[in-house]
Each structure stands twice: as C-alpha cells, then as structure tokens.
Write a protein that holds these residues in place. Sequence first.
Motif, mmCIF file in Angstrom:
data_model
loop_
_atom_site.group_PDB
_atom_site.id
_atom_site.type_symbol
_atom_site.label_atom_id
_atom_site.label_comp_id
_atom_site.label_asym_id
_atom_site.label_seq_id
_atom_site.Cartn_x
_atom_site.Cartn_y
_atom_site.Cartn_z
ATOM 1 N N THR A 74 87.215 48.162 76.385
ATOM 2 C CA THR A 74 87.947 47.924 77.621
ATOM 3 C C THR A 74 89.270 47.234 77.349
ATOM 4 O OG1 THR A 74 85.822 47.632 78.741
ATOM 5 C CG2 THR A 74 87.768 46.942 79.950
ATOM 6 N N GLY A 126 83.356 47.186 86.829
ATOM 7 C CA GLY A 126 83.517 46.839 88.237
ATOM 8 C C GLY A 126 84.116 47.954 89.073
ATOM 9 N N GLY A 127 84.491 49.076 88.439
ATOM 10 C CA GLY A 127 85.023 50.229 89.159
ATOM 11 C C GLY A 127 86.538 50.321 89.214
ATOM 12 N N ALA A 128 87.245 49.381 88.605
ATOM 13 C CA ALA A 128 88.712 49.432 88.599
ATOM 14 C C ALA A 128 89.209 50.419 87.540
ATOM 15 C CB ALA A 128 89.273 48.042 88.324
ATOM 16 N N ASP A 129 90.227 51.206 87.898
ATOM 17 C CA ASP A 129 90.834 52.125 86.937
ATOM 18 C C ASP A 129 91.574 51.332 85.863
ATOM 19 O OD1 ASP A 129 89.962 54.332 88.340
ATOM 20 O OD2 ASP A 129 91.835 54.601 89.436
ATOM 21 N N PHE A 130 91.558 51.842 84.638
ATOM 22 C CA PHE A 130 92.364 51.214 83.598
ATOM 23 C C PHE A 130 92.934 52.270 82.663
ATOM 24 C CE2 PHE A 130 88.470 51.531 81.133
ATOM 25 C CZ PHE A 130 88.911 51.718 79.846
ATOM 26 N N HIS A 131 94.057 51.919 82.066
ATOM 27 C CA HIS A 131 94.724 52.731 81.048
ATOM 28 C C HIS A 131 94.983 51.803 79.869
ATOM 29 C CE1 HIS A 131 95.155 55.440 84.289
ATOM 30 N NE2 HIS A 131 96.417 55.278 84.595
ATOM 31 N N GLN A 177 87.320 53.711 83.782
ATOM 32 C CA GLN A 177 87.044 52.714 84.808
ATOM 33 C C GLN A 177 86.235 51.580 84.203
ATOM 34 O OE1 GLN A 177 85.091 54.445 88.179
ATOM 35 N NE2 GLN A 177 87.006 55.180 89.059
ATOM 36 N N THR A 178 86.557 50.374 84.628
ATOM 37 C CA THR A 178 85.817 49.210 84.150
ATOM 38 C C THR A 178 84.433 49.213 84.788
ATOM 39 O OG1 THR A 178 86.578 47.805 85.959
ATOM 40 C CG2 THR A 178 87.936 47.840 83.941
ATOM 41 N N PHE A 189 82.359 50.201 80.066
ATOM 42 C CA PHE A 189 83.314 50.963 80.855
ATOM 43 C C PHE A 189 82.998 52.449 80.821
ATOM 44 C CE2 PHE A 189 85.272 51.397 76.708
ATOM 45 C CZ PHE A 189 85.925 52.614 76.745
#
Length: 171
Positions: free
Chosen positions: A163, A136-141, A133-134, A79
């Motif tokens: 992650t 795959g490009g997805a945002d994460f908190h 961001q993961t 990530f």
Amino acid sequence: MHNWKSGIILTISVLVMSAAAHGEDISREQMKGLDEQVQEIKSDVLGISAELNQLEEKLLYPSNTQVAVFVSLVDGETFRLDSVEIQLDGKPVTHHIYSFKELEALKKGGVQRIYTGNVRSGEHDLQVLVMGQTGGGADFHRSGRFKVNKDVGPKIVELSLATQSITLNDR
C-alpha cells in the motif's frame, strides 16, 4: 500449430466414423484400442506443443537480451490491486488489470510474470504505476521509478507491491 492438432483429431474422428458408416462391426475391444491410440496421439500432441512453446520463447527472447518482470504482493497486505502498468525506457510495455482469482493468488504468495521482452545490455529506466483500493475502500495510486542494469545474461526483476511502497528486487 493449433490447426495441426485439430487436423489429427479430425482425421481420427473421420476414420472412426467412416468405419461405422461402412457397416463394419467394430467390437468393444477394437473401440478400446482406438480410444487408447487417440489418447496416445493427444498426449504426443501436447508434448510437441510444449516443446514448440519453449522453442518459440527461446527464439523470441534470447537469453542474452531477455528481461522478465514479475509482480508479487508484500506478505500481509490487504489492499485490492486493480492494475499495474509498466514502462521501460519511457515506452509502455505492459498493462494488466487483475481479476479476483489473480488477486487471491497474489495474496496467497503467488508471483506473476507480467512482462517478458528484449533489451540491450546497459542501464534502463523502469517505471511502475499501481492502482487499487486500500482496505478502507479509498482509491490509491503508487508509482515507482527504478534503474535496472542489464548484463549479458537474462535479467529477472521482481516488483513487490505494498500500500505504501513499491520495492524492486533485482536479480
């Protein structure tokens, strides 16, 4: 402190220039000797600066109240770490946004000291918020809340980021 170093270098420069301005012929050997003296003074100034930085840290963060928080990435994580925010006992103590170079260093196994401060002995609440961001490009908190027990000596806490989780290594 920085002004002191600049003052020494400026003084040496003025001396060299004034000698040249007075029309004195300075031989190559004399210039080489002056250059060697300047290098020695620079080396001394750097040594003194390092010692002063160590003394300053000891004064600001005495070992009996010192707590240091470090951040690392779990090996193999892909990530992209954007930022880390840390609160201690409900108060924000640090927030860091990562550059590309810092992220690369962490991915290669580096460890970053993100916070150094003073706390009394006893139990403390440490809250961590990680944003990124993961692969795959997805945002994460991700957030984590930990209890940290501070003894009389210095305390070192390492946060291992992944992650899916935040792990506290308490020393």
